[in-house]
Design a protein around this motif. Structure first.
Motif, PDB file in Angstrom:
ATOM      1  N   LEU A 160      10.185  44.883   5.592  1.00  7.58           N
ATOM      2  CA  LEU A 160      10.867  45.028   6.848  1.00  7.58           C
ATOM      3  C   LEU A 160       9.946  44.341   8.187  1.00  7.58           C
ATOM      4  CD1 LEU A 160      10.717  48.985   6.956  1.00  7.58           C
ATOM      5  CD2 LEU A 160      12.634  47.599   7.361  1.00  7.58           C
ATOM      6  N   ALA A 161       8.637  44.072   7.972  1.00 11.53           N
ATOM      7  CA  ALA A 161       7.824  43.363   8.792  1.00 11.53           C
ATOM      8  C   ALA A 161       8.466  42.110   9.322  1.00 11.53           C
ATOM      9  CB  ALA A 161       6.371  43.621   8.361  1.00 11.53           C
ATOM     10  N   PRO A 162       8.603  41.169   8.306  1.00 13.55           N
ATOM     11  CA  PRO A 162       9.037  39.634   8.595  1.00 13.55           C
ATOM     12  C   PRO A 162      10.077  39.680   9.477  1.00 13.55           C
ATOM     13  CG  PRO A 162       8.142  39.942   6.499  1.00 13.55           C
ATOM     14  CD  PRO A 162       8.283  41.231   6.655  1.00 13.55           C
ATOM     15  N   GLN A 163      11.397  40.637   8.910  1.00 18.09           N
ATOM     16  CA  GLN A 163      12.533  40.566   9.674  1.00 18.09           C
ATOM     17  C   GLN A 163      12.566  40.990  10.931  1.00 18.09           C
ATOM     18  OE1 GLN A 163      15.306  38.873   8.025  1.00 18.09           O
ATOM     19  NE2 GLN A 163      13.332  38.380   6.900  1.00 18.09           N
ATOM     20  N   ILE A 164      11.742  42.160  11.188  1.00 21.32           N
ATOM     21  CA  ILE A 164      11.500  42.722  12.583  1.00 21.32           C
ATOM     22  C   ILE A 164      10.970  41.559  13.514  1.00 21.32           C
ATOM     23  CG2 ILE A 164      10.309  44.504  14.004  1.00 21.32           C
ATOM     24  CD1 ILE A 164      10.810  46.334  11.587  1.00 21.32           C
ATOM     25  N   ALA A 165       9.889  41.017  12.820  1.00 25.10           N
ATOM     26  CA  ALA A 165       9.407  39.789  13.773  1.00 25.10           C
ATOM     27  C   ALA A 165      10.104  38.972  14.220  1.00 25.10           C
ATOM     28  CB  ALA A 165       8.089  39.400  12.998  1.00 25.10           C
ATOM     29  N   ARG A 166      10.964  38.361  13.095  1.00 26.39           N
ATOM     30  CA  ARG A 166      11.956  37.400  13.413  1.00 26.39           C
ATOM     31  C   ARG A 166      12.986  37.393  14.297  1.00 26.39           C
ATOM     32  NH1 ARG A 166      14.250  33.346   8.740  1.00 26.39           N
ATOM     33  NH2 ARG A 166      14.865  31.867   9.915  1.00 26.39           N
ATOM     34  N   ARG A 167      13.374  38.796  14.395  1.00 28.36           N
ATOM     35  CA  ARG A 167      14.393  39.173  15.250  1.00 28.36           C
ATOM     36  C   ARG A 167      14.156  39.536  16.557  1.00 28.36           C
ATOM     37  NH1 ARG A 167      16.690  40.072  10.313  1.00 28.36           N
ATOM     38  NH2 ARG A 167      18.699  40.101   9.905  1.00 28.36           N
ATOM     39  N   THR A 168      12.818  39.863  16.530  1.00 25.97           N
ATOM     40  CA  THR A 168      12.353  40.014  18.148  1.00 25.97           C
ATOM     41  C   THR A 168      11.888  38.839  18.708  1.00 25.97           C
ATOM     42  OG1 THR A 168      10.153  40.517  17.033  1.00 25.97           O
ATOM     43  CG2 THR A 168      11.467  42.601  17.619  1.00 25.97           C
ATOM     44  N   THR A 169      11.424  37.769  17.977  1.00 31.85           N
ATOM     45  CA  THR A 169      10.947  36.589  18.424  1.00 31.85           C
ATOM     46  C   THR A 169      12.033  35.570  18.902  1.00 31.85           C
ATOM     47  OG1 THR A 169      10.252  35.643  16.281  1.00 31.85           O
ATOM     48  CG2 THR A 169       8.534  37.048  17.680  1.00 31.85           C
ATOM     49  N   PRO A 223      17.158  52.089   3.100  1.00 28.86           N
ATOM     50  CA  PRO A 223      18.487  51.970   3.832  1.00 28.86           C
ATOM     51  C   PRO A 223      18.510  50.393   4.263  1.00 28.86           C
ATOM     52  CG  PRO A 223      17.386  53.990   4.402  1.00 28.86           C
ATOM     53  CD  PRO A 223      16.662  53.329   3.481  1.00 28.86           C
ATOM     54  N   TYR A 224      17.373  49.930   4.823  1.00 29.43           N
ATOM     55  CA  TYR A 224      17.550  48.695   5.295  1.00 29.43           C
ATOM     56  C   TYR A 224      17.653  47.739   4.069  1.00 29.43           C
ATOM     57  CZ  TYR A 224      16.155  44.405   7.624  1.00 29.43           C
ATOM     58  OH  TYR A 224      16.055  42.926   8.325  1.00 29.43           O
ATOM     59  N   LEU A 225      17.180  47.834   3.039  1.00 31.30           N
ATOM     60  CA  LEU A 225      17.607  46.949   1.849  1.00 31.30           C
ATOM     61  C   LEU A 225      19.074  47.029   1.350  1.00 31.30           C
ATOM     62  CD1 LEU A 225      16.465  45.325  -0.416  1.00 31.30           C
ATOM     63  CD2 LEU A 225      16.104  47.423  -1.765  1.00 31.30           C
ATOM     64  N   ILE A 226      19.527  48.379   1.258  1.00 31.46           N
ATOM     65  CA  ILE A 226      21.068  48.326   1.115  1.00 31.46           C
ATOM     66  C   ILE A 226      21.656  47.763   2.248  1.00 31.46           C
ATOM     67  CG2 ILE A 226      22.852  49.889   0.824  1.00 31.46           C
ATOM     68  CD1 ILE A 226      20.805  52.020  -0.041  1.00 31.46           C
ATOM     69  N   TRP A 227      21.512  47.611   3.274  1.00 32.12           N
ATOM     70  CA  TRP A 227      22.152  47.096   4.480  1.00 32.12           C
ATOM     71  C   TRP A 227      21.961  45.520   4.391  1.00 32.12           C
ATOM     72  CZ3 TRP A 227      20.293  43.829   8.627  1.00 32.12           C
ATOM     73  CH2 TRP A 227      21.312  43.430   9.649  1.00 32.12           C
ATOM     74  N   LEU A 228      20.935  45.194   3.867  1.00 35.96           N
ATOM     75  CA  LEU A 228      20.679  43.608   3.714  1.00 35.96           C
ATOM     76  C   LEU A 228      21.739  42.883   2.483  1.00 35.96           C
ATOM     77  CD1 LEU A 228      17.033  42.691   3.881  1.00 35.96           C
ATOM     78  CD2 LEU A 228      18.721  42.059   5.663  1.00 35.96           C
ATOM     79  N   ILE A 229      21.653  43.992   1.470  1.00 35.29           N
ATOM     80  CA  ILE A 229      22.593  43.504   0.280  1.00 35.29           C
ATOM     81  C   ILE A 229      23.881  43.519   0.556  1.00 35.29           C
ATOM     82  CG2 ILE A 229      22.999  44.327  -2.004  1.00 35.29           C
ATOM     83  CD1 ILE A 229      20.295  45.419  -2.399  1.00 35.29           C
ATOM     84  N   VAL A 230      24.284  44.644   1.231  1.00 34.65           N
ATOM     85  CA  VAL A 230      25.734  44.697   1.643  1.00 34.65           C
ATOM     86  C   VAL A 230      26.249  43.555   2.550  1.00 34.65           C
ATOM     87  CG1 VAL A 230      27.641  46.011   2.902  1.00 34.65           C
ATOM     88  CG2 VAL A 230      25.968  47.246   1.486  1.00 34.65           C
ATOM     89  N   ARG A 231      25.437  43.375   3.738  1.00 34.91           N
ATOM     90  CA  ARG A 231      25.577  42.359   4.580  1.00 34.91           C
ATOM     91  C   ARG A 231      25.708  40.614   3.863  1.00 34.91           C
ATOM     92  NH1 ARG A 231      21.614  39.981   9.010  1.00 34.91           N
ATOM     93  NH2 ARG A 231      20.624  39.230   7.202  1.00 34.91           N
ATOM     94  N   GLY A 232      24.891  40.782   2.802  1.00 40.41           N
ATOM     95  CA  GLY A 232      24.665  39.547   2.036  1.00 40.41           C
ATOM     96  C   GLY A 232      26.003  39.555   1.141  1.00 40.41           C
ATOM     97  N   GLY A 233      26.615  40.234   0.748  1.00 42.10           N
ATOM     98  CA  GLY A 233      27.809  40.180   0.117  1.00 42.10           C
ATOM     99  C   GLY A 233      28.956  40.006   0.737  1.00 42.10           C
ATOM    100  N   ARG A 234      28.879  40.648   1.887  1.00 41.58           N
ATOM    101  CA  ARG A 234      30.022  40.000   2.696  1.00 41.58           C
ATOM    102  C   ARG A 234      30.177  38.837   3.365  1.00 41.58           C
ATOM    103  NH1 ARG A 234      29.980  45.709   6.611  1.00 41.58           N
ATOM    104  NH2 ARG A 234      30.929  47.279   5.386  1.00 41.58           N
TER     105      ARG A 234
END
Length: 358
Positions: free
Chosen positions: A287-296, A342-353
């Protein structure tokens, strides 16, 4: 009338990248991303507020003024200085270590799924640690150091099986997930073969918890962060070149193999020691790296912001774990898993799409 225009002496100045500011400290100067600096300042304020709340809230509420007096040394409070403060320091260190480790490994793999707890590094540290605890191979004080060996072993397995003339990001993550499942199964096997009481202790450790973690328990992590501080500062600069494509980085003279190996080694050691101190606190490094990247909104994941986010996530999760079902104490790993899964599942689903749309 002729006007003479004097040309500036010296070489022309390189244009400053958009969004960056120049900071001068004596003879040295360096570029700082303005938005990342503002986000880091905001995270630091939130972390300070969360830390004060952590020291205030519990079975007995301590006013913020008394907390500040106790922390600054002007007052005395056994609850604050002896019970809550050591756990707070442990949470801050563990969260920061996982945040930095996740950033480095995701940067090398170029995949947001490549965090230590997804690709098997935390599971390797956990398997070796549980084996040492269950069979009485080492004392509890040496558990964090044993975890380093387990994390390095797991990372080596993933690297060997994923290497096919290069390190493909998708193959790296998939093999890491397989190694993680295998090592977790091995951990449960070790727990069934040892003494019942020790197995129960190992089971509690496997959930990831800050309960009972004092300054003595987090000493290995403090030492590791201090020793690796020069390497972490180097990694903050080196990750910029690793983020480039291979041809560009090679043309700039970057030895990608050595740089990637160094970044992964620093990340594995930090994640392994943090796992040894508090157990496998899942999904913080995801979580931490992705939150940091999206906020910065930076091209690279900023290490400082990722460390602050990791520390904030762990402190808030442990605070909620203590008060959500009080007086029952929920381990911090339960709360982080409830948010991270849930965030991991969302990443996998988004990557699949995204892959399906190509």
């Amino acid at each position: 009338m002729t006007t003479l225009i004097e040309k500036p002496s010296g070489p022309p100045r390189a244009p400053r990248p958009y969004g960056y500011g120049l900071v001068r400290l004596g003879p040295a100067s360096f570029l700082v991303h303005r938005r990342a600096a503002l986000v880091a300042g905001g995270l630091a304020v939130l972390l300070a507020v969360a830390s004060v709340a952590y020291l205030c809230v519990g079975e007995r509420f301590v006013p913020p003024g008394d907390v500040l007096d106790a922390v600054l040394g002007d007052g005395r409070s056994f609850v604050v200085t002896e019970l809550r403060l050591p756990q707070l320091v442990t949470g801050l260190l563990v969260g920061a270590a996982f945040g930095i480790a996740g950033t480095l490994i995701q940067t090398v793999a170029r995949n947001p799924l490549a965090s230590p707890d997804v690709i098997g590094i935390s599971q390797g540290a956990g398997a070796v640690t549980v084996a040492a605890m269950t069979f009485g191979l080492v004392s509890y004080d040496l558990v964090p150091y044993v975890s380093i060996a387990g994390g390095l072993l797991a990372a080596a397995l993933v690297y060997v099986f994923a290497w096919r003339g290069g390190l493909h990001a998708t193959r790296f993550v998939l093999i890491g997930i397989g190694v993680a499942i295998a090592l977790r199964s091995l951990t449960h096997l070790f727990m069934t073969k040892g003494d019942y009481l020790v197995a129960q202790q190992a089971q509690i450790w496997m959930t990831g918890s800050l309960n009972g973690r004092g300054m003595d328990e987090n000493l290995p992590l403090r030492i590791t962060l201090l020793v690796l501080l020069p390497a972490i500062l180097w990694a903050a600069r080196a990750q910029r070149t690793v983020s480039l494509d291979d041809d560009t980085a090679t043309a700039l003279g970057v030895r990608l193999g050595r740089v990637r190996l160094g970044l992964v080694a620093v990340g594995v050691v930090l994640a392994s020691v943090a796992t040894g101190v508090a157990g496998p606190v899942d999904f913080v490094a995801l979580l931490a790296p992705q939150i940091a990247r999206r906020t910065t909104r930076t091209a690279q994941i900023p290490l400082l912001c990722s460390a602050l986010v990791g520390a904030l996530v762990v402190v808030l999760a442990d605070l909620l774990g203590k008060r959500l079902l009080a007086p029952t104490l929920l381990p911090v790993g339960v709360l982080t898993a409830a948010v991270g899964a849930p965030y991991l599942i969302w990443l996998i689903v988004r990557g699949g799409r995204a892959g399906g749309g190509r």
